[in-house]
Structure formats: C-alpha cells, structure tokens
Design a protein around this motif. Structure first.
Motif, PDB file in Angstrom:
ATOM      1  N   ASP A 166       8.512  -7.597   9.847  1.00  0.00           N
ATOM      2  CA  ASP A 166       9.420  -6.602   9.432  1.00  0.00           C
ATOM      3  C   ASP A 166      11.009  -6.948   9.331  1.00  0.00           C
ATOM      4  O   ASP A 166      11.860  -5.808   9.213  1.00  0.00           O
ATOM      5  N   CYS A 167      11.217  -8.164   9.925  1.00  0.00           N
ATOM      6  CA  CYS A 167      12.453  -8.453  10.134  1.00  0.00           C
ATOM      7  C   CYS A 167      12.905  -9.832   9.621  1.00  0.00           C
ATOM      8  O   CYS A 167      13.457 -10.753  10.446  1.00  0.00           O
ATOM      9  N   PRO A 168      12.738 -10.032   8.303  1.00  0.00           N
ATOM     10  CA  PRO A 168      13.302 -11.117   7.476  1.00  0.00           C
ATOM     11  C   PRO A 168      14.701 -11.418   7.629  1.00  0.00           C
ATOM     12  O   PRO A 168      15.408 -12.546   7.725  1.00  0.00           O
ATOM     13  N   ILE A 169      15.340 -10.245   7.876  1.00  0.00           N
ATOM     14  CA  ILE A 169      16.719 -10.207   8.067  1.00  0.00           C
ATOM     15  C   ILE A 169      17.305  -8.862   8.649  1.00  0.00           C
ATOM     16  O   ILE A 169      16.336  -7.997   8.870  1.00  0.00           O
ATOM     17  N   MET A 170      17.884  -8.778   9.602  1.00  0.00           N
ATOM     18  CA  MET A 170      18.485  -7.863  10.383  1.00  0.00           C
ATOM     19  C   MET A 170      18.788  -6.568   9.586  1.00  0.00           C
ATOM     20  O   MET A 170      19.510  -6.683   8.504  1.00  0.00           O
ATOM     21  N   THR A 203      19.064 -15.324  11.336  1.00  0.00           N
ATOM     22  CA  THR A 203      18.554 -13.987  11.041  1.00  0.00           C
ATOM     23  C   THR A 203      19.592 -13.144  12.042  1.00  0.00           C
ATOM     24  O   THR A 203      19.776 -12.124  11.471  1.00  0.00           O
ATOM     25  N   TYR A 204      19.592 -13.625  13.108  1.00  0.00           N
ATOM     26  CA  TYR A 204      20.414 -12.660  14.011  1.00  0.00           C
ATOM     27  C   TYR A 204      21.946 -12.707  13.753  1.00  0.00           C
ATOM     28  O   TYR A 204      22.626 -12.128  14.195  1.00  0.00           O
ATOM     29  N   GLY A 205      22.398 -13.695  12.990  1.00  0.00           N
ATOM     30  CA  GLY A 205      23.782 -13.644  12.350  1.00  0.00           C
ATOM     31  C   GLY A 205      23.499 -12.954  11.097  1.00  0.00           C
ATOM     32  O   GLY A 205      24.658 -12.699  10.177  1.00  0.00           O
ATOM     33  N   SER A 206      22.315 -12.153  10.616  1.00  0.00           N
ATOM     34  CA  SER A 206      22.135 -11.417   9.591  1.00  0.00           C
ATOM     35  C   SER A 206      22.515 -12.184   8.270  1.00  0.00           C
ATOM     36  O   SER A 206      23.018 -11.566   7.051  1.00  0.00           O
ATOM     37  N   LYS A 207      22.213 -13.518   8.024  1.00  0.00           N
ATOM     38  CA  LYS A 207      22.146 -14.349   7.091  1.00  0.00           C
ATOM     39  C   LYS A 207      20.920 -14.282   6.453  1.00  0.00           C
ATOM     40  O   LYS A 207      19.871 -14.121   6.918  1.00  0.00           O
ATOM     41  N   ILE A 208      20.940 -14.688   5.076  1.00  0.00           N
ATOM     42  CA  ILE A 208      19.706 -14.584   4.229  1.00  0.00           C
ATOM     43  C   ILE A 208      18.888 -15.828   4.689  1.00  0.00           C
ATOM     44  O   ILE A 208      19.306 -16.775   4.893  1.00  0.00           O
ATOM     45  N   VAL A 209      17.524 -15.435   5.015  1.00  0.00           N
ATOM     46  CA  VAL A 209      16.608 -16.697   5.439  1.00  0.00           C
ATOM     47  C   VAL A 209      15.548 -16.674   4.573  1.00  0.00           C
ATOM     48  O   VAL A 209      15.239 -15.763   3.873  1.00  0.00           O
ATOM     49  N   PRO A 210      14.853 -17.807   4.333  1.00  0.00           N
ATOM     50  CA  PRO A 210      13.838 -18.058   3.412  1.00  0.00           C
ATOM     51  C   PRO A 210      12.663 -16.976   3.788  1.00  0.00           C
ATOM     52  O   PRO A 210      12.164 -17.379   4.974  1.00  0.00           O
ATOM     53  N   ALA A 211      12.127 -16.106   3.068  1.00  0.00           N
ATOM     54  CA  ALA A 211      11.167 -15.177   3.401  1.00  0.00           C
ATOM     55  C   ALA A 211       9.959 -15.529   3.290  1.00  0.00           C
ATOM     56  O   ALA A 211       9.789 -16.031   1.957  1.00  0.00           O
ATOM     57  N   TRP A 212       8.798 -15.270   4.071  1.00  0.00           N
ATOM     58  CA  TRP A 212       7.547 -15.745   4.047  1.00  0.00           C
ATOM     59  C   TRP A 212       6.675 -14.761   3.340  1.00  0.00           C
ATOM     60  O   TRP A 212       7.089 -13.448   3.377  1.00  0.00           O
TER      61      TRP A 212
END
Ligand SMILES: Cc1cc2nc3c(=O)[nH]c(=O)nc-3n(C[C@H](O)[C@H](O)[C@H](O)COP(=O)(O)O)c2cc1C
Length: 359
Positions: A166-170, A203-212
């Motif tokens: 539940d945390c692909p982004i903060m 992620t912990y900088g709240s940037k977009i990451v590739p979501a699985w």
C-alpha cells in the motif's frame, strides 16, 4: 479516556501503556513526535482506526473454571508467547538510538517476533545479528530492488517476507509537511547505505516510482520461495488478489492512517476479509491497536495475530529496549486478564462468539 499527568513513574516501572505513551511524548523532540503520531490528509483514517474498536464489546463469561489462559500461538511456523508482532516502522533511530536492534532484543526477551523494515535505521542483517530469535520476518517494498533484497534477507536467516503493497508512494502527510522537518536521511537508510537502492530513496522522498502489479509480485516472490505476507489489504477483493498472487498471509492494514485518507478502519474491514479468506491463509491486523482489549477484539473478529506500530515505537521512545519489553508485557497481562474474565482458555478458542456489537 485515561489521563496520565506524570510521564515518569515514581517507582521506576511503567504500570500502564498510557504511562509509556506519555513518557514517549515527553522525551521526543516535537518533530519526531509529529512524524510518529500523525497520519495522512485530515487524519480521518487515523481517528477511524480508534473509533472502530469502540463499536464492539467483550461478553463476560464468569464461572467457566478458566484460571490461567494460555496466550501463546504460532504464526507461519514462528512460536509467539502472545499473538503480537512488532510492525516495520522506518526512521526508528529517531525514537531511540538502537532503534530496531532494541525492539528485536525486547521481542526476544518476551517471546514475540519483529517485522524488520526496509527503510529502518539498521540493516536486516544487523537486526538479525542483534536478536536472531526475534528477527524472523523482513519487510520490503515491491520495487525493482526486490530480488537483491530478498536474497540478502534469506541469507540473513529470516523465515518470511512482508511485502508492503500500500505504499508505492508516501501518503500526503499533512502534519509532517507543516512541521517542515529535516531529519538526517540516514535514519531511513540502514539497508541502503552500502548498496544504494534508488527506488527506496525516491519513495521516501515522495517521488513517483514504477508501481508493480500483482502479477509482477507473484513472479518475484515465486523466484525466492519464501513465505510472504501481503501488508496493506483493506478489501475482500484485494485479499483475493493477494492470495491469487501466492501470499502466505494477509495483513489487514491502512498503514496506521498514513496512506489513504479517508479510508476504512482496519478493524471495520476485518470480518469481511476474514470471511473471504476463509482460513486459506492466516489473517493479521494492524492500525489503531493500543490496548490488550483491542488485541482481544481483533483476534475474536478473525485475526490470527496483531501487529503493533506506534505502540512499539512509544515503548522504544519511552525507555528503549526496556520500554518495548514493558509494552509487550502489559499487553500480554491485559489480554490474559480479559481471557480469564471471558472464559477463553487459549487463543484457538477466541472466536466471534466472545464479542458482540456494542448494544
Ligand atoms: C513512524 C512510522 C513509520 C512507519 N514506517 C513503515 C515502513 O517503513 N514500512 C511499512 O510497511 N509500514 C510502516 N509504517 C506502518 C506500520 O508498519 C503499521 O502498519 C502501522 O504503524 C500500524 O498502525 P498503528 O501505528 O496504529 O499500530 C510506519 C508507521 C509509523 C508509525
């Protein structure tokens, strides 16, 4: 509502969980306290997590002959003195210098297990070395660093993975933002200091990451052949998807109100999710547990065990390893008392028959 006026007990021992909470808040700097206590958005989810526990009561059942109920249980082959695990919470050195090393040592002393975080202040290997009997489950994110992380986790001797889905982004952490805190990122970097994992950092900088997707996670977990918990499930449909992807356990959680706001309270969703899962895999619950009574209700409503986040962090902030140990002891004591009063001889006998909606 219990109010505690003096944070530090006169006799040097914490007698209640409220005393531990008060001591934690007294000791923590303001920004660390906000990081720990706050949730996402307008914190409706955070409040709903607590309110959900007030909608149920434990049915008294005197004269059953139950005098010394057994609180021990087993989860994924791990023996627990009480059905409680400590949550993966990152930034742990903000609460006490030894962070999850102290949590794991306390858990070893009380006979429970840690879920050791990916973005903690210490590496999975360091925590396993500090307390191998408690460091049994390692949490990680479904990012491209998964394979390398899972290899390390297996080599460090862990029994199971806990995949936070539940945390692909903060979440939008309003109070954190208003606090404008600037912690040293090293407190989240226990696992990445030596082999930098850019996805975790971003992620912990709240940037977009590739979501699985579930398919990607199913493939990745199948490659590593370790039991895994799907952490962050809030609907029966998603629980079904997690089981379809091969999850060995479901953790019903809204991340302690730190991700979607508003979202359902974890406890409110537990009965429907437990019904959907129908015993195929164990179901865990976190988000909002603060008392032994809460543990009782969660177990009665379908959880095999519970996971404590802030409660463990309060213990850590209040008195390090000792504070976490006292937290688990007090939870166990309260659960034991309630099981006695409700005539429940062991954890396996704790079912929905022991509780009722508040009349
Ligand atoms: C300070 C803090 C840091 C957290 N960091 C993580 C994390 O790194 N990974 C994760 O899966 N969950 C994280 N969580 C969520 C917890 O694992 C857990 O789901 C939550 O704390 C449960 O709610 P509770 O605090 O009301 O017990 C964090 C929670 C807190 C309070």
């Amino acid at each position: 509502m219990v109010t505690v006026t003096s944070a530090f007990p006169q006799d040097g021992e914490f007698r209640t969980l409220e005393e531990i909470h008060a001591a934690a808040l007294e000791r923590l700097p303001r920004d660390a306290a906000v990081y720990l206590e706050s949730g996402a958005g307008t914190e409706q989810t955070l409040r709903a997590n607590r309110e959900a526990f007030t909608r149920w009561v434990i049915k008294p059942k005197p004269m059953t002959g139950v005098g010394d109920p057994k609180t021990n249980t087993e989860f994924l082959g791990i023996s627990l003195s009480v059905p409680v695990l400590t949550a993966p919470f990152g930034g742990d050195a903000l609460f006490a210098r030894d962070g999850h090393l102290a949590v794991a040592r306390a858990n070893a002393a009380t006979g429970i297990a840690s879920i050791v975080p990916e973005v903690g202040s210490f590496s999975w290997e360091q925590v396993a070395e500090a307390a191998p009997s408690a460091a049994r489950i390692a949490q990680l994110h479904p990012f491209d660093s998964f394979d390398a992380s899972a290899e390390r986790i297996k080599a460090a001797g862990y029994d199971a993975l806990c995949v936070t889905v539940d945390c692909p982004i903060m979440g939008f952490r309003t109070r954190n933002r208003m606090e404008r805190f600037r912690f040293d990122p090293v407190v989240w970097a226990g696992n990445v200091i030596h082999d930098c994992s850019p996805n975790v950092a971003s992620t912990y900088g709240s940037k977009i990451v590739p979501a699985w997707t579930w398919d990607q996670l199913a493939e990745a977990t199948a490659r590593h052949q370790m039991p895994w918990i799907a952490k962050g499930i809030l609907t029966p449909e998603v629980a079904e998807a997690a089981i379809g992807a091969g999850a060995s356990a479901i953790l019903v959680s809204n991340h302690g109100g730190r991700q979607i706001d508003p979202s359902p309270a974890s406890l409110d969703m537990l009965p429907a999710i437990a019904a959907q899962v129908a015993g195929r895999v164990p179901v865990l619950l976190d988000s909002g547990l603060r008392t032994g009574g809460d543990v009782f209700l969660a177990l009665a409503l379908g959880a095999s065990a519970v996971v404590i986040g802030r409660l463990a962090a309060y213990g850590l902030a209040a008195a390090g390893e000792h504070g976490v140990r006292r937290t688990v002891e007090l939870l166990t004591e309260e659960l034991h008392i309630l099981m006695t009063l409700a005539g429940i001889p062991d954890i396996g006998s704790l079912t929905a028959a022991a509780v009722a909606p508040r009349p």
